[in-house]
Design a protein around this motif. Structure first.
Motif, PDB file in Angstrom:
ATOM      1  N   TRP A 127      16.855 -30.321 -27.775  1.00 63.20           N
ATOM      2  CA  TRP A 127      15.663 -30.940 -27.536  1.00 63.20           C
ATOM      3  C   TRP A 127      15.699 -32.473 -27.732  1.00 63.20           C
ATOM      4  O   TRP A 127      15.347 -33.174 -26.862  1.00 63.20           O
ATOM      5  CB  TRP A 127      14.455 -30.261 -27.947  1.00 63.20           C
ATOM      6  N   GLU A 165      18.246 -34.078 -25.671  1.00 63.39           N
ATOM      7  CA  GLU A 165      17.750 -34.189 -24.240  1.00 63.39           C
ATOM      8  C   GLU A 165      16.837 -35.555 -24.228  1.00 63.39           C
ATOM      9  O   GLU A 165      16.852 -36.201 -23.305  1.00 63.39           O
ATOM     10  CB  GLU A 165      16.950 -33.072 -23.829  1.00 63.39           C
ATOM     11  N   ASN A 166      16.034 -35.546 -25.245  1.00 64.77           N
ATOM     12  CA  ASN A 166      14.759 -36.698 -25.043  1.00 64.77           C
ATOM     13  C   ASN A 166      15.348 -38.013 -25.918  1.00 64.77           C
ATOM     14  O   ASN A 166      14.765 -38.977 -25.665  1.00 64.77           O
ATOM     15  CB  ASN A 166      13.715 -36.236 -26.010  1.00 64.77           C
ATOM     16  N   ARG A 197      18.199 -39.471 -24.557  1.00 62.76           N
ATOM     17  CA  ARG A 197      18.944 -40.074 -23.622  1.00 62.76           C
ATOM     18  C   ARG A 197      17.850 -41.087 -22.683  1.00 62.76           C
ATOM     19  O   ARG A 197      16.759 -40.809 -22.641  1.00 62.76           O
ATOM     20  CB  ARG A 197      19.305 -39.176 -22.297  1.00 62.76           C
ATOM     21  N   ALA A 232      14.408 -40.752 -20.884  1.00 70.43           N
ATOM     22  CA  ALA A 232      14.048 -39.232 -21.018  1.00 70.43           C
ATOM     23  C   ALA A 232      12.375 -39.426 -21.232  1.00 70.43           C
ATOM     24  O   ALA A 232      11.918 -38.472 -21.021  1.00 70.43           O
ATOM     25  CB  ALA A 232      14.768 -38.813 -22.226  1.00 70.43           C
ATOM     26  N   GLY A 233      11.899 -40.533 -21.546  1.00 70.65           N
ATOM     27  CA  GLY A 233      10.386 -40.493 -21.642  1.00 70.65           C
ATOM     28  C   GLY A 233       9.777 -40.399 -22.937  1.00 70.65           C
ATOM     29  O   GLY A 233       8.520 -40.429 -23.237  1.00 70.65           O
ATOM     30  N   GLY A 253      10.107 -38.472 -26.076  1.00 74.69           N
ATOM     31  CA  GLY A 253      10.024 -37.452 -26.829  1.00 74.69           C
ATOM     32  C   GLY A 253       9.085 -36.019 -26.766  1.00 74.69           C
ATOM     33  O   GLY A 253       9.065 -35.323 -27.136  1.00 74.69           O
ATOM     34  N   GLU A 254       8.165 -36.295 -25.867  1.00 74.72           N
ATOM     35  CA  GLU A 254       7.178 -35.307 -25.405  1.00 74.72           C
ATOM     36  C   GLU A 254       7.894 -34.218 -24.223  1.00 74.72           C
ATOM     37  O   GLU A 254       8.313 -34.715 -23.349  1.00 74.72           O
ATOM     38  CB  GLU A 254       5.714 -35.682 -24.918  1.00 74.72           C
ATOM     39  N   PRO A 255       7.915 -32.975 -24.640  1.00 75.37           N
ATOM     40  CA  PRO A 255       8.432 -32.070 -23.613  1.00 75.37           C
ATOM     41  C   PRO A 255       7.724 -32.270 -22.254  1.00 75.37           C
ATOM     42  O   PRO A 255       6.473 -32.214 -22.230  1.00 75.37           O
ATOM     43  CB  PRO A 255       8.257 -30.763 -24.188  1.00 75.37           C
ATOM     44  N   ARG A 256       8.308 -32.407 -21.181  1.00 77.52           N
ATOM     45  CA  ARG A 256       7.692 -32.538 -19.836  1.00 77.52           C
ATOM     46  C   ARG A 256       7.602 -31.105 -19.136  1.00 77.52           C
ATOM     47  O   ARG A 256       8.423 -30.858 -18.179  1.00 77.52           O
ATOM     48  CB  ARG A 256       8.417 -33.547 -18.830  1.00 77.52           C
ATOM     49  N   ARG A 301      10.819 -28.750 -17.906  1.00 81.12           N
ATOM     50  CA  ARG A 301      12.037 -29.379 -18.311  1.00 81.12           C
ATOM     51  C   ARG A 301      12.220 -29.396 -19.880  1.00 81.12           C
ATOM     52  O   ARG A 301      13.486 -28.911 -20.447  1.00 81.12           O
ATOM     53  CB  ARG A 301      11.881 -30.827 -18.300  1.00 81.12           C
ATOM     54  N   GLY A 302      11.213 -29.413 -20.700  1.00 78.66           N
ATOM     55  CA  GLY A 302      10.979 -29.242 -22.112  1.00 78.66           C
ATOM     56  C   GLY A 302      11.512 -27.613 -22.503  1.00 78.66           C
ATOM     57  O   GLY A 302      12.255 -27.675 -23.457  1.00 78.66           O
TER      58      GLY A 302
END
Length: 223
Positions: free
Chosen positions: A133, A136-137, A139, A142-143, A145-148, A151-152
């Motif tokens: 995670w 992924e975040n 990159r 990626a936005g 740090g909060e899971p979307r 996707r999260g």
């Protein structure tokens, strides 16, 4: 209430399934630390299993003073032999505030699931899912740090699947009280193989801990 497994002074497991822990149960909320300027917040890594983490960011002044740019990422797994403590304990919270400020990193403290309610390799799966995670975040785009949503959850599920495929090699990520930077930047570490080096360094200790916890789990099951 009948006792199934007495692991004093750490915990007692009852035959009803209830687990009573005697240490590591204190909770401190995320905050802006007045001493270090470090800001923390809690995030959900995987809603399905309740996997959470606490993110620590150094002050803007510290980032600018350090030359700005992208910050290294450090992933931290708290101690407690996989059965006690949490990422939200005041001791770990204070330590990570100080560490984040001193080293100028973004720290991610993982609140993995605990045995005996969640026997190993649950903590290993959580650790690998959390590291996936983070990668992924980290990159670009990626936005933050909060899971979307899906996707999260997909990133966490993919991490657990990779862990199962790799078998014992994932144990290093479940080591208690271990911290390693995920690289000068998280995705750079994945690209240059630093993640594999971290697993090689911590694997012997993690496997020793795993054998101890396995014996405790077996003893509890046979009680």
């Amino acid at each position: 209430m009948e006792v199934k497994f007495d692991f004093s002074p750490f915990l007692i497991q009852y035959k009803s399934g209830r687990v009573q822990r005697f240490m590591g149960t204190a909770f401190v909320p995320p905050s802006l630390d007045s001493c270090t300027g470090v800001a923390s917040k809690d995030v959900v890594v995987d809603e399905g299993i309740g996997l959470r983490a606490r993110i620590y960011r150094p002050s803007r002044r510290a980032v600018v003073g350090g030359g700005g740019g992208r910050l290294p990422v450090l992933v931290y797994f708290h101690g407690g032999a996989f059965v006690v403590e949490s990422a939200f304990d005041p001791v770990y919270h204070g330590y990570l505030n100080a560490l984040t400020a001193r080293e100028g990193v973004v720290a991610v403290s993982v609140n993995y699931r605990l045995a005996p309610k969640h026997p190993l390799p649950a903590a290993y799966d959580d650790a690998w899912a959390a590291l996936s995670w983070v990668l992924e975040n980290a990159r670009p785009g990626a936005g933050g740090g909060e899971p979307r949503g899906a996707r999260g959850r997909a990133a966490a599920a993919a991490g657990r699947a990779r862990c199962r495929r790799r078998g014992r090699g994932c144990g290093g990520l479940g080591m208690g009280a271990a911290e390693d930077a995920a690289g000068p930047a998280a995705e750079d570490a994945a690209r240059d193989g630093a993640g594999a080096g971290v697993r090689r360094r911590v694997r012997p200790v993690a496997e020793d801990a795993a054998r101890v916890v396995a014996r405790l789990t077996a003893a509890a099951a046979g009680a």
